[in-house]
Design an enzyme around this catalytic site. Structure first.
Site, PDB file in Angstrom:
ATOM      1  N   HIS A 155       5.071   4.170 -10.164  1.00  0.00           N
ATOM      2  CA  HIS A 155       4.679   4.102  -8.739  1.00  0.00           C
ATOM      3  C   HIS A 155       5.731   3.340  -7.957  1.00  0.00           C
ATOM      4  CE1 HIS A 155       3.006   0.651 -10.880  1.00  0.00           C
ATOM      5  NE2 HIS A 155       3.206  -0.035  -9.774  1.00  0.00           N
ATOM      6  N   GLN A 168       6.105  -4.750 -14.126  1.00  0.00           N
ATOM      7  CA  GLN A 168       5.221  -3.575 -14.087  1.00  0.00           C
ATOM      8  C   GLN A 168       3.929  -3.896 -14.834  1.00  0.00           C
ATOM      9  OE1 GLN A 168       6.894   0.097 -15.654  1.00  0.00           O
ATOM     10  NE2 GLN A 168       5.143   1.308 -14.934  1.00  0.00           N
ATOM     11  N   HIS A 170       6.243   0.851  -4.675  1.00  0.00           N
ATOM     12  CA  HIS A 170       5.592  -0.026  -3.695  1.00  0.00           C
ATOM     13  C   HIS A 170       6.307   0.136  -2.355  1.00  0.00           C
ATOM     14  CE1 HIS A 170       3.437  -2.878  -6.513  1.00  0.00           C
ATOM     15  NE2 HIS A 170       4.315  -2.360  -7.354  1.00  0.00           N
ATOM     16  N   ASP A 191      -2.388  -0.755  -1.827  1.00  0.00           N
ATOM     17  CA  ASP A 191      -2.428  -1.659  -2.981  1.00  0.00           C
ATOM     18  C   ASP A 191      -3.551  -2.661  -2.756  1.00  0.00           C
ATOM     19  OD1 ASP A 191      -0.070  -2.844  -5.212  1.00  0.00           O
ATOM     20  OD2 ASP A 191      -1.809  -4.061  -4.672  1.00  0.00           O
ATOM     21  N   ILE A 192      -4.351  -2.846  -3.795  1.00  0.00           N
ATOM     22  CA  ILE A 192      -5.513  -3.723  -3.689  1.00  0.00           C
ATOM     23  C   ILE A 192      -5.100  -5.164  -3.389  1.00  0.00           C
ATOM     24  CG2 ILE A 192      -5.788  -4.432  -6.117  1.00  0.00           C
ATOM     25  CD1 ILE A 192      -8.717  -3.335  -5.829  1.00  0.00           C
ATOM     26  N   ASN A 195       8.891  -1.538 -10.133  1.00  0.00           N
ATOM     27  CA  ASN A 195       9.045  -2.424 -11.286  1.00  0.00           C
ATOM     28  C   ASN A 195       9.036  -1.554 -12.536  1.00  0.00           C
ATOM     29  OD1 ASN A 195       8.876  -4.727  -9.610  1.00  0.00           O
ATOM     30  ND2 ASN A 195       6.642  -4.580  -9.606  1.00  0.00           N
TER      31      ASN A 195
HETATM   32  P1  AMP Z   1       3.082  -3.148 -10.709  1.00  0.00           P
HETATM   33  O1  AMP Z   1       2.763  -4.594 -11.033  1.00  0.00           O
HETATM   34  O2  AMP Z   1       4.416  -2.904 -10.115  1.00  0.00           O
HETATM   35  O3  AMP Z   1       2.791  -2.261 -11.924  1.00  0.00           O
HETATM   36  O4  AMP Z   1       2.052  -2.744  -9.578  1.00  0.00           O
HETATM   37  C1  AMP Z   1       0.724  -2.456  -9.842  1.00  0.00           C
HETATM   38  C2  AMP Z   1      -0.013  -2.674  -8.564  1.00  0.00           C
HETATM   39  O5  AMP Z   1      -1.246  -1.999  -8.656  1.00  0.00           O
HETATM   40  C3  AMP Z   1      -0.347  -4.141  -8.263  1.00  0.00           C
HETATM   41  O6  AMP Z   1       0.308  -4.517  -7.057  1.00  0.00           O
HETATM   42  C4  AMP Z   1      -1.866  -4.152  -8.123  1.00  0.00           C
HETATM   43  O7  AMP Z   1      -2.317  -4.949  -7.057  1.00  0.00           O
HETATM   44  C5  AMP Z   1      -2.172  -2.692  -7.885  1.00  0.00           C
HETATM   45  N1  AMP Z   1      -3.492  -2.251  -8.337  1.00  0.00           N
HETATM   46  C6  AMP Z   1      -4.074  -2.478  -9.534  1.00  0.00           C
HETATM   47  N2  AMP Z   1      -5.283  -1.878  -9.578  1.00  0.00           N
HETATM   48  C7  AMP Z   1      -5.451  -1.258  -8.389  1.00  0.00           C
HETATM   49  C8  AMP Z   1      -6.507  -0.481  -7.814  1.00  0.00           C
HETATM   50  N3  AMP Z   1      -7.614  -0.203  -8.495  1.00  0.00           N
HETATM   51  N4  AMP Z   1      -6.342  -0.007  -6.557  1.00  0.00           N
HETATM   52  C9  AMP Z   1      -5.218  -0.285  -5.863  1.00  0.00           C
HETATM   53  N5  AMP Z   1      -4.195  -1.009  -6.341  1.00  0.00           N
HETATM   54  C10 AMP Z   1      -4.309  -1.493  -7.581  1.00  0.00           C
END
Ligand code: AMP
Ligand code: ZN
Length: 131
Positions: free
Chosen positions: A97, A91, A99, A28-29, A84
């Site tokens: 996905h 979400q 976590h 996760d970024i 989420n």
């Molecule tokens: P959620 O908020 O549960 O939908 O999680 C989405 C997650 O995706 C967040 O924790 C972001 O930090 C992560 N995210 C968004 N864009 C990227 C990306 N390009 N590469 C890796 N993680 C990402």
């Protein structure tokens, strides 16, 4: 196309930690903690409600493997394995996905739970959900 589908196709770069025929896992970024990983089904499902049984099983089996890989690599004290479901629940990317968040200290991730047990009739709720 959604951002995770773009990542799965290789159109957007990511830090891969695991891949098989059905699942891709990337860092996760935002790295809530060191090793915070996302497990993505390679097929697009909007959320947990949409996820089919086949991919539910692929994602969870992969998540078990990846959690053990992170455990071996960093020896955290524990993990939060979180999904989420929909915007109200946090979400932000509408591609299902999981976590995997390794835990090293108490206050890295704060989830406040209110105790509402005095407000609700648990028998009534259980009946309603069972239908
Ligand atoms: P959620 O908020 O549960 O939908 O999680 C989405 C997650 O995706 C967040 O924790 C972001 O930090 C992560 N995210 C968004 N864009 C990227 C990306 N390009 N590469 C890796 N993680 C990402
Ligand atoms: Zn997608």
């Amino acid at each position: 196309m959604c951002i995770f589908c773009e990542i799965i196709k290789g159109n957007i770069p990511s830090k891969k930690v695991y891949e098989d025929d059905n699942v891709l896992a990337i860092l996760d970024i935002s790295q809530i903690t060191k090793g915070h990983t996302l497990v993505l089904p390679k097929k697009h499902f909007d959320n947990f409600l949409d996820l089919d049984d086949e991919y539910a099983s692929h994602v969870f089996l992969a998540a078990k493997k990846i959690t053990k890989m992170i455990d071996k690599a960093y020896k955290p004290l524990g993990f939060n394995i979180i999904n989420n479901c929909n915007e109200i629940a946090g979400q932000s990317v509408m591609h299902y996905h999981l976590h995997i968040i390794p835990r090293y200290e108490k206050d890295e991730l704060v989830m406040n739970h209110n105790d509402n047990s005095n407000k609700f009739d648990l028998d009534e709720i259980a009946l309603k959900i069972r239908g």
